[in-house]
Structures are given as C-alpha cells and as structure tokens.
Design an enzyme around this catalytic site. Structure first.
Site, PDB file in Angstrom:
ATOM      1  N   ASP A 166     -64.847 -53.184  51.860  1.00 23.53           N
ATOM      2  CA  ASP A 166     -65.913 -53.935  52.536  1.00 23.53           C
ATOM      3  C   ASP A 166     -67.249 -53.854  51.805  1.00 23.53           C
ATOM      4  O   ASP A 166     -67.970 -54.846  51.689  1.00 23.53           O
ATOM      5  CB  ASP A 166     -66.128 -53.406  53.962  1.00 23.53           C
ATOM      6  CG  ASP A 166     -64.982 -53.724  54.900  1.00 23.53           C
ATOM      7  OD1 ASP A 166     -64.105 -54.526  54.524  1.00 23.53           O
ATOM      8  OD2 ASP A 166     -64.965 -53.166  56.015  1.00 23.53           O
ATOM      9  N   HIS A 203     -62.245 -55.531  56.385  1.00 23.54           N
ATOM     10  CA  HIS A 203     -62.601 -55.918  57.747  1.00 23.54           C
ATOM     11  C   HIS A 203     -63.238 -57.298  57.711  1.00 23.54           C
ATOM     12  O   HIS A 203     -64.354 -57.451  57.227  1.00 23.54           O
ATOM     13  CB  HIS A 203     -63.574 -54.884  58.325  1.00 23.54           C
ATOM     14  CG  HIS A 203     -63.922 -55.122  59.763  1.00 23.54           C
ATOM     15  ND1 HIS A 203     -64.783 -54.296  60.452  1.00 23.54           N
ATOM     16  CD2 HIS A 203     -63.542 -56.075  60.647  1.00 23.54           C
ATOM     17  CE1 HIS A 203     -64.903 -54.736  61.698  1.00 23.54           C
ATOM     18  NE2 HIS A 203     -64.169 -55.822  61.835  1.00 23.54           N
ATOM     19  N   ARG A 214     -65.144 -59.566  59.568  1.00 17.97           N
ATOM     20  CA  ARG A 214     -65.973 -59.556  60.771  1.00 17.97           C
ATOM     21  C   ARG A 214     -66.248 -60.975  61.250  1.00 17.97           C
ATOM     22  O   ARG A 214     -66.267 -61.917  60.462  1.00 17.97           O
ATOM     23  CB  ARG A 214     -67.306 -58.854  60.499  1.00 17.97           C
ATOM     24  CG  ARG A 214     -67.185 -57.390  60.140  1.00 17.97           C
ATOM     25  CD  ARG A 214     -68.568 -56.779  60.031  1.00 17.97           C
ATOM     26  NE  ARG A 214     -69.254 -56.922  61.304  1.00 17.97           N
ATOM     27  CZ  ARG A 214     -69.380 -55.922  62.197  1.00 17.97           C
ATOM     28  NH1 ARG A 214     -68.884 -54.734  61.939  1.00 17.97           N
ATOM     29  NH2 ARG A 214     -69.995 -56.133  63.336  1.00 17.97           N
ATOM     30  N   HIS A 240     -69.733 -59.240  55.279  1.00 16.87           N
ATOM     31  CA  HIS A 240     -69.325 -58.784  53.946  1.00 16.87           C
ATOM     32  C   HIS A 240     -68.074 -59.517  53.451  1.00 16.87           C
ATOM     33  O   HIS A 240     -68.190 -60.399  52.616  1.00 16.87           O
ATOM     34  CB  HIS A 240     -69.199 -57.252  53.871  1.00 16.87           C
ATOM     35  CG  HIS A 240     -68.600 -56.577  55.056  1.00 16.87           C
ATOM     36  ND1 HIS A 240     -67.370 -56.906  55.570  1.00 16.87           N
ATOM     37  CD2 HIS A 240     -69.068 -55.541  55.814  1.00 16.87           C
ATOM     38  CE1 HIS A 240     -67.095 -56.117  56.598  1.00 16.87           C
ATOM     39  NE2 HIS A 240     -68.106 -55.288  56.782  1.00 16.87           N
ATOM     40  N   GLU A 254     -58.516 -55.344  58.960  1.00 19.28           N
ATOM     41  CA  GLU A 254     -59.184 -54.924  60.195  1.00 19.28           C
ATOM     42  C   GLU A 254     -59.832 -56.138  60.838  1.00 19.28           C
ATOM     43  O   GLU A 254     -60.435 -56.961  60.145  1.00 19.28           O
ATOM     44  CB  GLU A 254     -60.267 -53.879  59.903  1.00 19.28           C
ATOM     45  CG  GLU A 254     -59.726 -52.569  59.377  1.00 19.28           C
ATOM     46  CD  GLU A 254     -60.815 -51.538  59.145  1.00 19.28           C
ATOM     47  OE1 GLU A 254     -60.472 -50.349  59.089  1.00 19.28           O
ATOM     48  OE2 GLU A 254     -62.002 -51.922  59.010  1.00 19.28           O
ATOM     49  N   THR A 265     -70.939 -47.048  68.077  1.00 21.37           N
ATOM     50  CA  THR A 265     -70.710 -45.832  67.294  1.00 21.37           C
ATOM     51  C   THR A 265     -70.515 -44.621  68.187  1.00 21.37           C
ATOM     52  O   THR A 265     -69.770 -43.729  67.856  1.00 21.37           O
ATOM     53  CB  THR A 265     -71.871 -45.569  66.310  1.00 21.37           C
ATOM     54  OG1 THR A 265     -73.100 -45.740  67.004  1.00 21.37           O
ATOM     55  CG2 THR A 265     -71.805 -46.528  65.141  1.00 21.37           C
ATOM     56  N   HIS A 286     -62.993 -43.370  59.125  1.00 21.43           N
ATOM     57  CA  HIS A 286     -64.368 -43.652  59.525  1.00 21.43           C
ATOM     58  C   HIS A 286     -65.237 -42.439  59.227  1.00 21.43           C
ATOM     59  O   HIS A 286     -65.077 -41.382  59.810  1.00 21.43           O
ATOM     60  CB  HIS A 286     -64.497 -44.052  60.995  1.00 21.43           C
ATOM     61  CG  HIS A 286     -65.740 -44.872  61.254  1.00 21.43           C
ATOM     62  ND1 HIS A 286     -65.942 -46.104  60.667  1.00 21.43           N
ATOM     63  CD2 HIS A 286     -66.838 -44.636  61.998  1.00 21.43           C
ATOM     64  CE1 HIS A 286     -67.118 -46.584  61.058  1.00 21.43           C
ATOM     65  NE2 HIS A 286     -67.686 -45.713  61.856  1.00 21.43           N
ATOM     66  N   GLY A 287     -66.139 -42.617  58.261  1.00 25.05           N
ATOM     67  CA  GLY A 287     -67.095 -41.571  57.923  1.00 25.05           C
ATOM     68  C   GLY A 287     -66.556 -40.466  57.034  1.00 25.05           C
ATOM     69  O   GLY A 287     -67.253 -39.482  56.786  1.00 25.05           O
ATOM     70  N   HIS A 344     -66.810 -46.449  52.215  1.00 27.42           N
ATOM     71  CA  HIS A 344     -68.215 -46.283  51.840  1.00 27.42           C
ATOM     72  C   HIS A 344     -68.435 -45.130  50.870  1.00 27.42           C
ATOM     73  O   HIS A 344     -69.149 -45.264  49.870  1.00 27.42           O
ATOM     74  CB  HIS A 344     -69.065 -46.090  53.104  1.00 27.42           C
ATOM     75  CG  HIS A 344     -70.532 -46.118  52.857  1.00 27.42           C
ATOM     76  ND1 HIS A 344     -71.266 -44.977  52.664  1.00 27.42           N
ATOM     77  CD2 HIS A 344     -71.400 -47.156  52.749  1.00 27.42           C
ATOM     78  CE1 HIS A 344     -72.526 -45.309  52.464  1.00 27.42           C
ATOM     79  NE2 HIS A 344     -72.644 -46.619  52.507  1.00 27.42           N
TER      80      HIS A 344
END
EC number: 2.6.99.2
Length: 246
Positions: A14, A48, A50, A55, A75, A105, A196-197, A219
């Site tokens: 992404d 993803h 969206r 993105h 996703e 979140t 995630h994260g 990320h």
C-alpha cells in the site's frame, strides 16, 4: 499447508502506492515492488483497495492479478462495490477489513459478531467463487467464534494494540491476548494470520507463536527500504520471522 517453511510473509505494498499518489506520478510502481518482493522472499502480496482510492488504484489490482507469481491477498471493506471487484478479479485471498480503518484504531478489527448475517453472506459469495476469505479481527474469543460461524476459513488477528503498547506491561498483556486468540482460533480449525503495526523490533515474539501461519507487514518494510533497499528490507523481515519461528 505443510512444507519446509514454518511461517509465511505477506508483504503489503500500500505505501509504495502512497508515495506514488503523493505526487500523482507513475512511480514508484506497486507492481514492480510486488514482483521484486516475491524474488526477495515474500510468500504473498497484500494490498488494500480503499473506497477512497487513497493509495492502491483499481488498475493496480487488475495488473497484479495477472502478474503475481505468489498469491494476492486483497484487503477490502464489506461493500457491494468491493465484493463486485473481488468476484470479477478473483484474487486467491480476500481479507475483509473495517470500512473506515483509520477511525477505528481503538477498536481495530471487524465486529463480526455484531453483523453475523452480512459476514456470512460475504464469506459465502466469495467462497463460492473459489476465493479464500479472511476476516481481520481483534484477539477476542467472541469474534473468533463469530468468524468461524460466518464460514471464514482464515482470520487475521489485529496486532496494532500490541505494537502501539505504551509500556512493557501493556505489551505483555496484549501479547498474551494474541497468544490465547491464536491457540483458540487453531482449536476451531481456523488458519490464523496476524498483522498491523508489526516492525523489525516487535515481530519476533509474534512470529514465534505456535499456530501462526502468516504475517502481513507493509509500512515497516517500506520505511526500512529507504535505508537498505527494497529487496533487502523484505529479506531481512523474512529472516527475522523464520529465525523466531524456528
């Protein structure tokens, strides 16, 4: 799945697209990034699409579906538009995620238990098309039960609370929640992924959990690539995961 590998890495592309969309250029290409990630050891490519197309763009999905050598994990929100795109594109995997993830979140995952009929319908439609469905949920037994009842063969446990924990004690508590959720999901017969994260600093305890199948990470890898290069960043994450999983 068996095989020699004890754990799998899904590389999320992404934020390659985020960099491109920042200037509305044609570069950097998420497609090029995906193919390079595969050669560096990625077991699947996650993206993803969206609703706001901030993105990843529709064309990225179409081109990647035709060019990936591993598998595509798409996703998407549980909307008619997105289900239509998935049924037309036929990725090998679809992960259903909350509609407005950035606003959730604190909650993190999908509330499968609170929308059981909608989730069961989405899982059935995608499953009938030969698409393996995953539900992105918190490390919560009620949500795991609901995911199982909805007919999803796969869940992805939201690791964001673990990653964002402000203290060692809070992180240990979140880790224990995830550990128990993975074990419970496996006892229900679910394939259990997580993401995630996750970063180079916090990935190993999660990768070492018995029963974890695949981790989806984006990320942190994109950020590390600025300093060591994209392929090395992917390979480095895979090495850490495999070492931890034993």
């Amino acid at each position: 799945m068996g095989g020699a590998m004890s754990i799998y890495l899904g590389v999320n592309i992404d934020h390659i697209a985020t960099l491109r969309q920042a200037r509305k250029t044609r570069y950097p290409s998420p497609v090029e990034a995906a193919l390079a990630a595969e050669t560096a050891g990625a077991d699947s490519i996650t993206l993803h699409l969206r609703e706001d197309r901030r993105h990843i763009q529709d064309a990225d999905v179409t081109i990647l579906r035709q060019t990936l050598k591993t598998k595509m994990n798409l996703e998407m929100a549980v909307t008619e538009e997105m289900l239509g795109i998935a049924l037309e594109t036929r990725p090998s995997d679809v992960c259903l995620v909350p509609e407005k993830r950035e606003e959730l979140t604190t909650e993190g995952g999908l509330d499968v238990a609170g929308q059981q009929a909608k989730m069961r319908d989405a899982c059935a439609r995608l499953g009938d098309a030969g698409i393996r469905v995953s539900l992105f949920i918190d490390a919560d037994f009620a949500q795991l039960d609901a995911a199982h009842a909805a007919g999803a063969p796969v869940v992805e446990i939201h690791t964001g609370h673990y990653a964002d924990a402000a203290s060692d004690a809070a992180r240990a508590a979140e880790f224990e929640r995830i550990r128990r959720a993975v074990a419970y999901g496996r006892s229900l017969g679910l394939t259990v992924n997580a993401g995630h994260g996750l970063t180079y600093h916090n990935v190993q305890p999660i990768a070492a959990l018995p029963g974890i199948h695949e981790l989806n990470i984006g990320h942190a890898i994109v950020a590390q690539a600025l300093f060591v290069g994209w392929k090395e960043a992917v390979a480095e994450m895979k090495r850490l995961m495999v070492a931890a999983a034993g």
